[in-house]
Design an enzyme around this catalytic site. Structure first.
Site, short mmCIF file in Angstrom:
data_model
loop_
_atom_site.label_atom_id
_atom_site.label_comp_id
_atom_site.label_asym_id
_atom_site.label_seq_id
_atom_site.Cartn_x
_atom_site.Cartn_y
_atom_site.Cartn_z
N ASP A 31 0.85 -1.12 0.00
CA ASP A 31 -0.11 -0.15 -0.07
C ASP A 31 0.92 1.30 -0.04
O ASP A 31 2.00 1.24 0.31
CB ASP A 31 -0.85 -0.12 1.14
CG ASP A 31 -1.86 1.10 1.14
OD1 ASP A 31 -2.43 1.65 0.15
OD2 ASP A 31 -2.24 1.78 2.29
N SER A 32 0.38 2.27 -0.32
CA SER A 32 1.12 3.70 -0.14
C SER A 32 1.30 3.96 1.15
O SER A 32 2.45 4.69 1.24
CB SER A 32 0.23 4.74 -0.98
OG SER A 32 -0.96 4.91 -0.09
N TYR A 82 -0.76 8.61 -2.61
CA TYR A 82 -0.83 8.25 -4.09
C TYR A 82 -2.05 8.88 -4.73
O TYR A 82 -1.87 9.16 -6.11
CB TYR A 82 -0.72 6.89 -4.53
CG TYR A 82 0.40 6.13 -3.99
CD1 TYR A 82 1.50 6.97 -3.38
CD2 TYR A 82 0.66 4.92 -4.70
CE1 TYR A 82 2.68 5.92 -3.19
CE2 TYR A 82 1.76 4.26 -4.66
CZ TYR A 82 2.90 4.74 -3.89
OH TYR A 82 4.17 3.98 -3.53
N CYS A 103 -4.08 -1.58 -2.22
CA CYS A 103 -4.30 0.16 -2.23
C CYS A 103 -5.15 0.16 -3.62
O CYS A 103 -4.79 -0.44 -4.87
CB CYS A 103 -2.92 0.50 -2.74
SG CYS A 103 -2.90 2.20 -3.23
N ASN A 104 -6.29 0.84 -3.42
CA ASN A 104 -7.19 1.10 -4.62
C ASN A 104 -6.67 1.98 -5.65
O ASN A 104 -6.78 1.63 -6.83
CB ASN A 104 -8.43 1.41 -4.41
CG ASN A 104 -9.19 0.18 -3.20
OD1 ASN A 104 -9.98 -0.15 -3.77
ND2 ASN A 104 -9.01 0.42 -2.13
N GLU A 128 -3.23 8.56 8.03
CA GLU A 128 -1.92 8.62 8.33
C GLU A 128 -1.50 9.12 9.67
O GLU A 128 -0.40 8.78 10.12
CB GLU A 128 -1.04 9.17 7.08
CG GLU A 128 -1.26 8.24 5.94
CD GLU A 128 -0.42 6.95 5.94
OE1 GLU A 128 0.76 7.14 6.36
OE2 GLU A 128 -0.81 6.13 5.12
N CYS A 138 -10.99 2.76 -0.85
CA CYS A 138 -9.65 3.10 -0.52
C CYS A 138 -9.16 2.53 0.84
O CYS A 138 -10.09 2.46 1.91
CB CYS A 138 -9.38 4.66 -0.33
SG CYS A 138 -7.60 5.19 0.39
N THR A 139 -8.10 1.68 0.85
CA THR A 139 -7.99 0.82 2.01
C THR A 139 -7.61 1.58 3.30
O THR A 139 -7.47 1.12 4.18
CB THR A 139 -6.67 -0.13 1.72
OG1 THR A 139 -5.70 0.72 1.24
CG2 THR A 139 -7.19 -1.17 0.71
N HIS A 140 -7.32 3.01 3.22
CA HIS A 140 -7.10 3.85 4.39
C HIS A 140 -8.57 4.07 5.27
O HIS A 140 -8.59 4.17 6.36
CB HIS A 140 -6.53 5.02 3.99
CG HIS A 140 -5.04 5.07 3.98
ND1 HIS A 140 -4.41 4.52 2.71
CD2 HIS A 140 -4.07 5.69 4.80
CE1 HIS A 140 -3.20 4.93 2.87
NE2 HIS A 140 -3.08 5.42 4.08
N1 DGL Z 1 -4.68 3.31 0.46
C1 DGL Z 1 -4.61 3.72 -0.81
C2 DGL Z 1 -6.04 3.44 -1.58
O1 DGL Z 1 -6.46 2.51 -1.40
C3 DGL Z 1 -4.05 4.86 -1.17
C4 DGL Z 1 -4.27 6.15 -0.70
C5 DGL Z 1 -3.40 7.33 -1.03
O2 DGL Z 1 -2.10 6.88 -1.02
O3 DGL Z 1 -3.77 8.46 -1.68
O4 DGL Z 1 -6.42 4.02 -2.42
#
Ligand code: DGL
Length: 278
Positions: free
Chosen positions: A8-9, A40, A72-73, A149, A194-196
């Site tokens: 993931d990012s 990202y 990471c999506n 984060e 988004c995995t966050h």
């Molecule tokens: N967690 C990531 C996602 O699922 C990336 C979020 C990011 O880095 O902006 O998209």
């Protein structure tokens, strides 16, 4: 013999990793979070591809991974196809299509994701490939990744409400009648694209309720472990190469206090190790 790599990012993919390691504890895992270059989401497709390539190369070459999950999506939307083409003999999986498969069971779906994921149109495209009758509404939620984060849960609440509010108005109504809250057309499911975002799952549930948007939350930490189990069952040639020592390693490209705290909260004794991708 090989490990399962998860990328993931930043720290978002750790939520998926926690769920995967709980469901499939026997294998060895290496998590790589590009915490130095997160987020990202606002970056161009080309840069997301370049960063993802570096991470994937590292996991295959330095960590001997037999399979990599882009948790990471943004990377799944922008870079998965390209990486699969560039590493044809390797296995790389994304997290976007499994969530789209779940979303395709509903008639009206809201998707929130990073600016990059929303701009790629990947969720509507993949959902409609499975069921063309689903109405899909998207909204980018750019502030949630930096807040996740930073470990800022409370500060995320007003942003979550703001990002969900447009889903109230996605109803079938006469033109020019203006937005109508709580209309009959409200979404049946919300994809946390988004995995966050699952870090704020509780806050999402409360916000959906208080706004009257309703809807089931589709969260990848609840989907990916089963999909991976199924994938490994269908691919015994990969499964039999995986090592089974119950090891979980966490690698980051920048080590901050917040990352140390979050990994401690979620993984106990495992300490994030600093690495360099370039
Ligand atoms: N967690 C990531 C996602 O699922 C990336 C979020 C990011 O880095 O902006 O998209």
């Amino acid at each position: 013999m090989a490990k399962i790599g998860i990328f993931d990012s930043g720290i978002g993919g750790l939520v998926v990793t926690k769920a995967i390691t709980k469901a499939l504890p026997k294998y060895d895992y290496v998590y790589l979070g590009d915490t130095q270059r997160v987020p990202y989401g606002p970056r161009s497709a080309k840069v997301v591809q370049d960063f993802t390539r570096e991470a994937v190369k590292y996991l295959f070459e330095k960590e001997n991974c037999g399979l990599i999950i882009l948790a990471c999506n943004t990377a799944s939307a922008r870079a998965l196809r390209k990486m699969q083409k560039e590493f044809p003999s390797k296995k790389i999986l994304g997290v976007l299509i499994p969530a789209a498969e779940d979303a395709a069971k509903f008639k009206k779906v809201g998707v929130i994701g990073t600016a990059g994921t929303v701009a790629s149109n990947s969720f509507p495209r993949e959902i409609k490939k499975i069921n063309k009758y689903v109405k899909v509404f998207q909204n980018p939620a750019p502030m949630l990744v930096p807040l996740a984060e930073a470990g800022e849960r409370k500060a995320a609440i007003p942003f979550i409400k703001q990002y969900l509010a447009p889903f109230l108005y996605k109803s079938r109504r006469p033109k020019g009648s203006g937005p109508r809250p709580n209309a009959s057309g409200k979404i049946e499911a919300l994809v946390l694209g988004c995995t966050h975002y699952p870090i704020f799952k509780r806050e999402f549930e409360l916000a959906l309720r208080s706004l009257g948007v309703g809807g089931k939350i589709i969260s990848q930490d609840e989907i990916i472990p089963e999909k991976l189990k199924d994938y490994l069952k269908r691919h015994p040639e990969i499964e039999k190469k995986l090592t089974r020592n119950k090891n979980v390693k966490i690698l980051v490209t920048d080590k901050t206090k917040t990352i140390e705290k979050l990994t401690r909260d979620w993984f106990g004794k495992i300490k994030p190790k600093l690495i360099s991708l370039s």
